[in-house]
Each structure stands twice: as C-alpha cells, then as structure tokens.
Enzyme design. Structure first.
Site, mmCIF file in Angstrom:
data_model
loop_
_atom_site.group_PDB
_atom_site.id
_atom_site.type_symbol
_atom_site.label_atom_id
_atom_site.label_comp_id
_atom_site.label_asym_id
_atom_site.label_seq_id
_atom_site.Cartn_x
_atom_site.Cartn_y
_atom_site.Cartn_z
ATOM 1 N N ASP A 2 0.837 -1.202 0.000
ATOM 2 C CA ASP A 2 0.000 0.000 0.000
ATOM 3 C C ASP A 2 0.878 1.260 0.000
ATOM 4 O OD1 ASP A 2 -2.337 1.433 -0.024
ATOM 5 O OD2 ASP A 2 -2.710 1.269 2.122
ATOM 6 N N ASN A 50 -10.729 -2.515 -5.843
ATOM 7 C CA ASN A 50 -9.900 -1.636 -6.677
ATOM 8 C C ASN A 50 -10.506 -1.341 -8.053
ATOM 9 O OD1 ASN A 50 -6.766 -2.969 -5.387
ATOM 10 N ND2 ASN A 50 -7.815 -1.072 -4.826
#
Ligand code: IPE
Ligand code: MG
Length: 230
Positions: A2, A50
């Site tokens: 991330d 996503n």
C-alpha cells in the site's frame, strides 16, 4: 502493498508512477523472502474493490501486471520460484488473465518458494464462495454438514494447500486488513510499516521478520504454558 499513490504524489508524479516503482519493491521482497527460506509469500496486488478506481489507473495496473509477469518469468525460473494466484481470476481482462496463466504454467515445477498473487481478490468473496460450494455439496448428499471442520473449510478456499500466513505486513501506515485473507490470518502476527510500498526494500522484510521472531505467539494460551513447552 500500500502507498503507491501517496509515494507518487510526494514525488510530484501521477499515481501510475508509484505503481511502476512498486515493481522494484516486489522484486526485492520476493528475492529477500526466497533467500531467507520463506516458503510462501502472498502479495495483495489488486482487490475486488480496486475496480472502483479511475478507469485509466485500473488499465495501467492491469497492463503493468501483464508486463511484469512476462518480464519476470525467466528470473522466477532462475530463482526456482513458483507463481500462483488467488481471486476471481476469470473476471480479469483477458490479456492479464492469459499472462497470469502463462506465468503459473511456466513456473509450476519450481520448488523453492511459492509467490501467490492476490488478484481481483476479496476475502469475503472467497468465504462466500466456499460456503456456497459446501452448501451445494451438502444438498447433493456428498458431505454431512456436521462433518464440516476447519480443515474442510480450508480446502474449500482458494488458498487450498497454502499454509496460513504467520506474518502479515502492510505498508503505508494504514492499520487495516481491507478484506485480505480474513479466515487465514486468524493467528497471524500483524506488522504495519510507516513506509510507502515503493520504498520497501529487503531490509524492511528482514526487520519485520526479526520483530516477528521476538514476539511470543501464544495461540490463546498463557505465557507460562508457552515457555514450559520450549
Ligand atoms: C498500491 O497502493 C496498492 C494497489 C492497489 C496496487 P495504492 O494505489 O493503494 O496507494 P495509495 O494508498 O493511494 O497511496
Ligand atoms: Mg491504498
């Protein structure tokens, strides 16, 4: 993995620049893990959620996936690393899906480490899928619902045959699980690193593993019970 977007922003660049630079971190993490004798490493590369990102970013990520897999197959074979994937793979763009299947096929006999890519993956999706499979089997009289055990459930997940993670690392300072391997991480040690993924290097993995080794894993027992059994 991330923090690619924030890393790019910090460098005054578009988000995709962060994703591109994150590939080097994938290499470093994979190489370091293999060198240390880690047998399984799973990278959360693309979550079901996503898809909600801007189309251009999703496309860039999918293209990067194809390019990276194609480029790294030789290195994976040289380093004896087997590629696997978990997630709803059929829903990936056909080019990405094809490259992925080729990568898996071309590395299937490697034995040193298994690198699992979580792609279009969500733990809740995976758990529901397992529940549906087991419910159908029970309905068809193939299994007895009373006989469903943790092992049965493990085998109905897409991680069948892959040991549960001992250590989960998330970069970028966020302290969330975000729908990753929810069943499998029941007893995983969690490490939240305050660095963005493109800055991740071998040293960060070493340090996370050293920290992990210094923790006492009690699995619900007391500290005395653990030290007595050593
Ligand atoms: C990479 O980091 C994770 C992927 C989905 C590839 P992000 O893209 O989530 O970066 P941040 O969180 O916006 O900084
Ligand atoms: Mg993020």
């Amino acid at each position: 993995m991330d923090g690619n977007g924030r890393w790019a922003k910090k460098h005054g660049q578009p988000r995709v620049f962060g994703h591109r630079n994150g590939v080097q971190s994938v290499r470093e993490a994979t190489e370091a893990a293999a060198e240390l004798g880690v047998e399984y490493m799973t990278l959360y590369a693309f979550s079901t959620e996503n898809w909600g990102r801007p189309k251009a970013e999703v496309n860039a990520l999918m293209t990067l996936l194809v390019q990276t897999i194609r480029k790294e197959i030789a290195t994976m074979n040289k380093n004896n690393i087997r590629l696997k994937a978990i997630g709803d793979l059929e829903q990936l763009p056909s080019k990405s899906h094809k490259a992925l299947l080729e990568g898996i096929e071309n590395t299937k006999n490697n034995t040193r480490m298994t690198l699992v890519l979580a792609l279009n993956y969500s733990a809740k999706w995976e758990i529901l899928k397992a529940v549906k499979t087991l419910a159908q089997e029970a309905k068809d009289g193939k299994i007895d619902p009373k006989g469903i055990s943790e092992a049965t459930f493990d085998d109905a997940l897409s991680t069948k045959g892959i040991p549960h993670p001992e250590l989960l690392i998330r970069t970028s300072g966020e302290q969330r699980i975000s729908n990753f391997l929810l069943w499998q991480i029941a007893y995983a040690e969690l490490a939240f690193l305050p660095i963005y993924w493109p800055d991740f290097r071998k040293q960060h993995l070493y340090q996370a593993i050293i920290d992990y080794q210094n923790r006492e894993r009690r699995f619900g027992k007391t500290s005395d019970q653990i030290s007595d059994s050593e």
